[in-house]
Design an enzyme around this catalytic site. Structure first.
Site, mmCIF file in Angstrom:
data_model
loop_
_atom_site.group_PDB
_atom_site.id
_atom_site.type_symbol
_atom_site.label_atom_id
_atom_site.label_comp_id
_atom_site.label_asym_id
_atom_site.label_seq_id
_atom_site.Cartn_x
_atom_site.Cartn_y
_atom_site.Cartn_z
ATOM 1 C CG PHE A 25 -2.182 0.703 1.109
ATOM 2 C CD1 PHE A 25 -3.358 0.007 0.901
ATOM 3 C CD2 PHE A 25 -2.234 2.089 1.180
ATOM 4 C CE1 PHE A 25 -4.572 0.677 0.770
ATOM 5 C CE2 PHE A 25 -3.436 2.757 1.054
ATOM 6 C CZ PHE A 25 -4.610 2.054 0.850
ATOM 7 C CG PHE A 60 -4.883 -4.415 9.448
ATOM 8 C CD1 PHE A 60 -5.289 -3.731 10.589
ATOM 9 C CD2 PHE A 60 -5.376 -5.698 9.231
ATOM 10 C CE1 PHE A 60 -6.152 -4.317 11.499
ATOM 11 C CE2 PHE A 60 -6.239 -6.286 10.136
ATOM 12 C CZ PHE A 60 -6.633 -5.602 11.272
ATOM 13 C CB VAL A 84 -0.579 4.357 7.853
ATOM 14 C CG1 VAL A 84 -2.104 4.253 7.856
ATOM 15 C CG2 VAL A 84 0.036 2.993 8.130
ATOM 16 C CB ILE A 85 -1.123 8.595 3.772
ATOM 17 C CG1 ILE A 85 0.333 8.212 3.429
ATOM 18 C CG2 ILE A 85 -1.364 10.088 3.531
ATOM 19 C CD1 ILE A 85 0.734 8.420 1.983
ATOM 20 C CB THR A 89 -12.740 7.426 7.083
ATOM 21 O OG1 THR A 89 -11.618 6.586 6.764
ATOM 22 C CG2 THR A 89 -13.458 7.823 5.818
ATOM 23 C CG HIS A 91 -9.146 2.684 6.975
ATOM 24 N ND1 HIS A 91 -9.836 1.502 7.143
ATOM 25 C CD2 HIS A 91 -8.049 2.374 6.262
ATOM 26 C CE1 HIS A 91 -9.188 0.531 6.549
ATOM 27 N NE2 HIS A 91 -8.094 1.026 6.010
ATOM 28 C CG PHE A 116 7.004 1.081 14.162
ATOM 29 C CD1 PHE A 116 5.987 0.167 13.941
ATOM 30 C CD2 PHE A 116 6.694 2.426 14.110
ATOM 31 C CE1 PHE A 116 4.684 0.581 13.679
ATOM 32 C CE2 PHE A 116 5.396 2.861 13.847
ATOM 33 C CZ PHE A 116 4.395 1.939 13.632
HETATM 34 N N1 INI Z 1 -2.630 0.432 4.437
HETATM 35 C C1 INI Z 1 -1.455 1.078 4.447
HETATM 36 O O1 INI Z 1 -0.402 0.441 4.521
HETATM 37 N N2 INI Z 1 -1.428 2.443 4.376
HETATM 38 C C2 INI Z 1 -2.568 3.182 4.299
HETATM 39 O O2 INI Z 1 -2.473 4.440 4.217
HETATM 40 C C3 INI Z 1 -3.813 2.532 4.305
HETATM 41 N N3 INI Z 1 -5.030 3.273 4.203
HETATM 42 O O3 INI Z 1 -5.005 4.501 4.340
HETATM 43 O O4 INI Z 1 -6.101 2.733 3.992
HETATM 44 C C4 INI Z 1 -3.811 1.112 4.364
HETATM 45 N N4 INI Z 1 -4.972 0.424 4.345
HETATM 46 C C5 INI Z 1 -5.020 -0.984 4.059
HETATM 47 C C6 INI Z 1 -4.833 -1.854 5.283
HETATM 48 O O5 INI Z 1 -3.484 -1.830 5.735
HETATM 49 C C7 INI Z 1 -5.171 -3.308 4.981
HETATM 50 O O6 INI Z 1 -4.306 -3.814 3.977
HETATM 51 C C8 INI Z 1 -6.621 -3.469 4.491
HETATM 52 O O7 INI Z 1 -7.528 -2.861 5.398
HETATM 53 C C9 INI Z 1 -6.981 -4.985 4.359
HETATM 54 O O8 INI Z 1 -6.830 -5.668 5.595
#
Ligand code: INI
Length: 156
Positions: A25, A60, A84-85, A89, A91, A116
């Site tokens: 991601f 995640f 992670v940006i 929301t 999330h 980390f």
């Molecule tokens: N995962 C990231 O690594 N960075 C993000 O910015 C991000 N956002 O913003 O949604 C993100 N979401 C996906 C998450 O890590 C999982 O892969 C997904 O929810 C499936 O379990």
């Protein structure tokens, strides 16, 4: 001061194996963290054969991959990279908190350093700044932490 026993790590990584966890991601950012981490490890004596790159979909998923890597007992340290940006929301908060909590838990449960190297930022500009531009490269910083912690743990 000279009588105080001090334990501290060094940065020669030659005799250790590293799991490099890389989330896909925001790959345009995470690719730079990965390059920074690999470059740092190699400049500190780690051979390509001692680095295993493990790709996951997003931040995640980093804790579960870290747990599986730790269970193999093949690695001396785990370096987790992601970005992670913040969006509009909540999330962001769920992904960041589970990612950091899970990685910390793996480190303590399996007695293995987990560095980390996950950016948790408000916008893309902050991410770019930390991925090899004006605020350095947090992937390289995480690799330095892994090198130091492997060495430190061997001194206990
Ligand atoms: N995962 C990231 O690594 N960075 C993000 O910015 C991000 N956002 O913003 O949604 C993100 N979401 C996906 C998450 O890590 C999982 O892969 C997904 O929810 C499936 O379990």
């Amino acid at each position: 001061m000279s009588e105080i026993k001090t334990l501290e790590g060094e940065f020669n990584g030659a005799s250790a194996n590293y799991a490099l966890l890389v989330s896909r991601f925001n790959s345009f950012i995470v690719d730079s963290l990965e390059s920074g981490a690999v470059d740092c490890l190699q400049r500190h004596g780690v051979s390509a054969a001692s680095i295993t790159c493990i790709k996951v979909p997003g931040a995640f998923e980093l804790p579960l991959a870290a747990q599986k890597a730790a269970q193999t007992e093949e690695f001396d340290a785990i370096i987790a990279l992601g970005a992670v940006i913040r969006g509009s929301t909540p999330h962001f908060d769920y992904v960041c908190s589970e990612c950091s909590r899970g990685l910390g838990e793996v480190s303590l449960k399996y007695d293995i350093p987990v560095a980390f190297g996950v950016l948790t930022v408000d916008n893309i500009e902050q991410a770019i700044e930390r991925a090899g531009t004006k605020a350095g490269n947090k992937g390289a910083d995480a690799a330095m932490t892994a090198l130091e912690m492997v060495s430190l743990l061997r001194k206990f």
